[in-house]
Design a protein around this motif. Structure first.
Motif, mmCIF file in Angstrom:
data_model
loop_
_atom_site.group_PDB
_atom_site.id
_atom_site.type_symbol
_atom_site.label_atom_id
_atom_site.label_comp_id
_atom_site.label_asym_id
_atom_site.label_seq_id
_atom_site.Cartn_x
_atom_site.Cartn_y
_atom_site.Cartn_z
ATOM 1 N N GLU A 212 31.952 -1.828 46.995
ATOM 2 C CA GLU A 212 30.728 -1.127 47.390
ATOM 3 C C GLU A 212 31.002 0.159 48.168
ATOM 4 O O GLU A 212 30.070 0.922 48.452
ATOM 5 C CB GLU A 212 29.864 -2.051 48.253
ATOM 6 N N VAL A 213 32.255 0.410 48.513
ATOM 7 C CA VAL A 213 32.559 1.476 49.468
ATOM 8 C C VAL A 213 32.243 2.863 48.921
ATOM 9 O O VAL A 213 31.617 3.692 49.605
ATOM 10 C CB VAL A 213 34.037 1.387 49.924
ATOM 11 N N TYR A 214 32.659 3.166 47.700
ATOM 12 C CA TYR A 214 32.447 4.521 47.182
ATOM 13 C C TYR A 214 30.959 4.882 47.196
ATOM 14 O O TYR A 214 30.567 5.950 47.671
ATOM 15 C CB TYR A 214 32.998 4.655 45.761
ATOM 16 N N THR A 215 30.140 3.977 46.692
ATOM 17 C CA THR A 215 28.702 4.254 46.639
ATOM 18 C C THR A 215 28.119 4.404 48.039
ATOM 19 O O THR A 215 27.279 5.286 48.290
ATOM 20 C CB THR A 215 27.968 3.130 45.883
ATOM 21 N N ALA A 216 28.573 3.568 48.977
ATOM 22 C CA ALA A 216 28.078 3.659 50.354
ATOM 23 C C ALA A 216 28.468 4.984 51.002
ATOM 24 O O ALA A 216 27.683 5.582 51.748
ATOM 25 C CB ALA A 216 28.609 2.489 51.174
ATOM 26 N N LEU A 217 29.670 5.480 50.712
ATOM 27 C CA LEU A 217 30.088 6.791 51.212
ATOM 28 C C LEU A 217 29.246 7.894 50.577
ATOM 29 O O LEU A 217 28.815 8.845 51.247
ATOM 30 C CB LEU A 217 31.569 7.026 50.910
ATOM 31 N N GLN A 218 29.023 7.770 49.299
ATOM 32 C CA GLN A 218 28.271 8.778 48.558
ATOM 33 C C GLN A 218 26.824 8.879 49.060
ATOM 34 O O GLN A 218 26.272 9.985 49.195
ATOM 35 C CB GLN A 218 28.288 8.428 47.075
ATOM 36 N N LEU A 219 26.218 7.743 49.357
ATOM 37 C CA LEU A 219 24.825 7.716 49.797
ATOM 38 C C LEU A 219 24.674 7.958 51.296
ATOM 39 O O LEU A 219 23.545 8.122 51.776
ATOM 40 C CB LEU A 219 24.192 6.369 49.430
ATOM 41 N N GLY A 220 25.797 7.948 52.031
ATOM 42 C CA GLY A 220 25.721 8.140 53.472
ATOM 43 C C GLY A 220 25.354 6.877 54.228
ATOM 44 O O GLY A 220 25.032 6.937 55.423
ATOM 45 N N THR A 221 25.423 5.727 53.560
ATOM 46 C CA THR A 221 25.188 4.458 54.242
ATOM 47 C C THR A 221 26.234 4.241 55.319
ATOM 48 O O THR A 221 25.955 3.657 56.373
ATOM 49 C CB THR A 221 25.222 3.291 53.232
ATOM 50 N N ILE A 222 27.447 4.685 55.036
ATOM 51 C CA ILE A 222 28.528 4.698 56.026
ATOM 52 C C ILE A 222 29.088 6.115 56.085
ATOM 53 O O ILE A 222 28.940 6.894 55.141
ATOM 54 C CB ILE A 222 29.644 3.691 55.679
ATOM 55 N N ASP A 223 29.710 6.448 57.215
ATOM 56 C CA ASP A 223 30.294 7.780 57.390
ATOM 57 C C ASP A 223 31.719 7.857 56.889
ATOM 58 O O ASP A 223 32.189 8.939 56.484
ATOM 59 C CB ASP A 223 30.287 8.174 58.869
ATOM 60 N N GLY A 224 32.434 6.743 56.952
ATOM 61 C CA GLY A 224 33.848 6.789 56.602
ATOM 62 C C GLY A 224 34.422 5.411 56.370
ATOM 63 O O GLY A 224 33.722 4.394 56.392
ATOM 64 N N GLN A 225 35.725 5.395 56.162
ATOM 65 C CA GLN A 225 36.447 4.151 55.912
ATOM 66 C C GLN A 225 37.879 4.328 56.380
ATOM 67 O O GLN A 225 38.318 5.440 56.671
ATOM 68 C CB GLN A 225 36.384 3.787 54.431
ATOM 69 N N GLU A 226 38.617 3.224 56.451
ATOM 70 C CA GLU A 226 40.026 3.288 56.829
ATOM 71 C C GLU A 226 40.791 2.391 55.873
ATOM 72 O O GLU A 226 40.330 1.311 55.522
ATOM 73 C CB GLU A 226 40.212 2.917 58.291
ATOM 74 N N ASN A 227 41.936 2.887 55.433
ATOM 75 C CA ASN A 227 42.745 2.168 54.449
ATOM 76 C C ASN A 227 44.124 2.807 54.408
ATOM 77 O O ASN A 227 44.307 3.933 54.903
ATOM 78 C CB ASN A 227 42.100 2.250 53.059
ATOM 79 N N PRO A 228 45.096 2.136 53.801
ATOM 80 C CA PRO A 228 46.370 2.808 53.548
ATOM 81 C C PRO A 228 46.157 4.067 52.727
ATOM 82 O O PRO A 228 45.186 4.185 51.971
ATOM 83 C CB PRO A 228 47.170 1.753 52.780
ATOM 84 N N LEU A 229 47.060 5.004 52.877
ATOM 85 C CA LEU A 229 46.894 6.363 52.365
ATOM 86 C C LEU A 229 46.608 6.418 50.871
ATOM 87 O O LEU A 229 45.864 7.284 50.399
ATOM 88 C CB LEU A 229 48.162 7.165 52.685
ATOM 89 N N GLU A 230 47.169 5.478 50.102
ATOM 90 C CA GLU A 230 46.996 5.565 48.658
ATOM 91 C C GLU A 230 45.569 5.268 48.213
ATOM 92 O O GLU A 230 45.140 5.674 47.132
ATOM 93 C CB GLU A 230 47.958 4.619 47.935
ATOM 94 N N VAL A 231 44.806 4.552 49.037
ATOM 95 C CA VAL A 231 43.484 4.085 48.615
ATOM 96 C C VAL A 231 42.487 5.232 48.411
ATOM 97 O O VAL A 231 41.777 5.262 47.403
ATOM 98 C CB VAL A 231 42.945 3.027 49.602
ATOM 99 N N PRO A 232 42.381 6.198 49.337
ATOM 100 C CA PRO A 232 41.432 7.291 49.099
ATOM 101 C C PRO A 232 41.731 8.097 47.840
ATOM 102 O O PRO A 232 40.807 8.644 47.220
ATOM 103 C CB PRO A 232 41.590 8.173 50.351
ATOM 104 N N VAL A 233 43.002 8.167 47.458
ATOM 105 C CA VAL A 233 43.362 8.904 46.242
ATOM 106 C C VAL A 233 43.040 8.077 45.007
ATOM 107 O O VAL A 233 42.349 8.541 44.089
ATOM 108 C CB VAL A 233 44.850 9.296 46.253
ATOM 109 N N ALA A 234 43.518 6.826 44.972
ATOM 110 C CA ALA A 234 43.329 5.989 43.792
ATOM 111 C C ALA A 234 41.857 5.757 43.489
ATOM 112 O O ALA A 234 41.464 5.616 42.327
ATOM 113 C CB ALA A 234 44.040 4.646 43.983
ATOM 114 N N ASN A 235 41.020 5.727 44.530
ATOM 115 C CA ASN A 235 39.599 5.444 44.349
ATOM 116 C C ASN A 235 38.710 6.674 44.478
ATOM 117 O O ASN A 235 37.494 6.549 44.550
ATOM 118 C CB ASN A 235 39.172 4.365 45.349
ATOM 119 N N LYS A 236 39.345 7.865 44.516
ATOM 120 C CA LYS A 236 38.643 9.147 44.506
ATOM 121 C C LYS A 236 37.640 9.309 45.648
ATOM 122 O O LYS A 236 36.587 9.917 45.490
ATOM 123 C CB LYS A 236 37.947 9.354 43.151
#
Length: 347
Positions: A212-236
């Motif tokens: 659910e994270v990408y959609t929540a970031l896109q809609l502004g339901t959440i401001d951010g997330q934290e994960n190992p470095l590869e995750v923001p790249v692999a999941n765009k």
């Protein structure tokens, strides 16, 4: 950013020696007569949550290749990405692995912590000085104890794999000090340790299923997330996030595990080969972390993401805050194993 490089040579040597002993004994399904020396043919399905080409999917491919090579093609490990075998729910994946619905997985230690509290020791904030120390912990007695603890879940843990440290992305501002977390709605795993830590920083920690994270970031339901470095790249996530801060606040690893009944049903020779392939994958993963991190940062910069590192002063402020919380985390980790971990690290 430069992550230190290390090798888990002692662990590899021990497992490789065990494999050699097992093969020499001719245990299990090696057979006799004209088939003597042939490895029993097996097929296993290994599930991971991230897309093909991600760090964990690449580790799974390496494991499959090693198992095939060491068995002259007799051991076939099929890789399933994107959480397709567990509908993207990694907590469910642990249950499915334990009950035998899944053959094998590579799942984060932070997920396993919901089932085995000792796993939370790995994720004590700012616990490790660097990746060398983290790797030594996973390959050493604490890591082996954690693998053995999974037997109560019906899981045979074959190896612990490193991950790059966790970083923070958001769409509001760079994180340069603990104060910058104030009021930010940050997605965290469904793990009480994360909730308490980010709450102490002044953020609004929001447990959420990863799918659910990408959609929540896109809609502004959440401001951010934290994960190992590869995750923001692999999941765009760079498509919906402006800032990436190299907070390196928490570590977690991966467990390469098999359903225990499935694994115990293999011949001794197949078991030894799978252990050797898993140990080789742990070494390969650690070697690849540094170069992968540098490439990922370059990729993110190309996508227009603003990247910042903590100053030494800011890091010390984070560390001091985190260590003040350690007594509160004893109940989440288990006081005895937490102390054993701190003793192992010379704390």
């Amino acid at each position: 950013m430069k992550l230190a490089r290390t090798f888990t040579a002692i662990a590899i040597a021990g497992i490789t020696a065990a494999a050699a002993t097992g093969c020499a004994s001719g245990g299990g399904g090696a057979g006799g007569g004209e088939n003597e020396g042939a490895v029993e043919a097996t097929t296993s399905r290994l599930a991971v949550g991230d897309p093909a080409g991600s760090a964990v999917a690449n580790a799974a491919e390496h494991f499959a290749e090693q198992a095939s090579e060491l068995s002259d093609g007799a051991i076939d490990v099929e890789i399933f990405t994107d959480g397709t075998l567990f509908n993207g729910d990694q907590n469910a994946a642990v249950n499915l692995l334990g009950n035998g619905t899944l053959d094998a997985t590579i799942i984060s230690t932070s997920v396993y912590a919901s089932f085995e509290p000792n796993m939370n020791a790995i994720s004590l904030p700012f616990l490790f000085d660097d990746m060398d120390q983290f790797s030594e912990y996973l390959a050493g007695e604490p890591g082996q104890a954690l693998l053995e603890s999974l037997e109560s879940l019906g899981i045979s843990g074959l190896s612990m794999l490193t991950r790059t440290p966790r970083v923070t992305t958001n769409s509001v501002r760079p994180i340069e000090s603990p104060d910058d977390f104030d009021g930010l709605r940050i997605r965290v795993p469904q793990n009480e340790l994360w909730v308490r830590f980010f709450g102490e920083l002044g953020a609004n920690p929001t447990p959420m299923n990863f799918t659910e994270v990408y959609t929540a970031l896109q809609l502004g339901t959440i401001d951010g997330q934290e994960n190992p470095l590869e995750v923001p790249v692999a999941n765009k996530f760079f498509e919906v996030q402006d800032y990436l801060s190299l907070t390196n606040h928490i570590s977690d690893g991966y467990v390469l595990g098999f359903n225990q009944g499935k694994f115990d049903g293999y011949s001794a020779e197949v078991q030894d080969i799978l252990r050797e392939a898993a140990a080789s994958t742990a070494e390969w993963k650690r070697e690849s972390d540094d170069s992968e991190a540098q490439q990922l940062l370059a990729d993110l910069e190309e996508q227009g993401v603003q990247i910042n590192e903590l100053t030494e002063d800011a890091r010390q402020r984070f560390q001091a805050l985190a260590q003040d919380l350690y007594p509160e985390f004893e109940e989440l980790v288990g006081a005895e194993f937490m102390q054993e971990s701190l003793d192992f690290l010379g704390r």
